[in-house]
Design a protein around this motif. Sequence first.
Motif: not given
Length: 238
Positions: A136-140, A143-146, A151-153, A215-221
């Motif tokens: 939950i914390a990482q999702s917050a 949503n703000r940074q990426h 985020r969709l990935a 996975e490569q397209t996704s952010c580090e979250c």
Amino acid sequence: MINKNSISLNKLLRTLTESEFEKISPYFQEVNLTSGTILHEAYEPIKVVYFPLTAMISLVSIMEDGSTTEIGLVGNEGMIGLPVFLGGQYTISRAIVQMKGKSLKMRSDVLVREFKEAGALQKILLLHTQARLTQIAQSAACNRQHKIEARLARWLLSVYDCVLQDELDLTQEFISNMLGVRRAGVTIAAKALQDKGIIRYNRGKILIVDHKKLEQTSCECYRIVQNEFIRLLGSCRG
């Protein structure tokens, strides 16, 4: 009585020993959950908890204007109903079935009783709670940074982890509600992923074609949350 093969589909329950499984199995009931079913409404006491087997549940925050944003995903790595053993009785978010499937359910008072015995079930539920707080914390932060494409990935990878299926019944309108962004933004991001050969999208269905590129397209979250689930609960997630 629920057989062990059913319980083993839930990776959280799978960590229990034979004797621990036999102790709690009589209290479970296997149910079929349909997409769109609300399991727990915000601010209402939670009377039943769920351990998904093949279904996926979203924890959704609802604003005064009715807009929604997903704050957590729960699949076969976890459970729905954390407040009952934490002592809060209810939560401010809605738990809604996002993808249909099977789940085990148990009365909340039974879970609380078993939790208070301070055995292995208590330990894994507390570790799962910590992992869920990380999600939950990482999702917050995400949503703000990426950007929406990353985020969709990340979100599609999380959905896959919950149901272990490459073909997902997901409309762009639904995704936009879960990510808390405009539908036009999801359309652009989904097209970008499709143009790169990562997914195929058609008529409310998304097919994951290339997991590695996703996975490569996704952010580090995604990796942060994945690693935390593994650290706390072994291979429970994914």
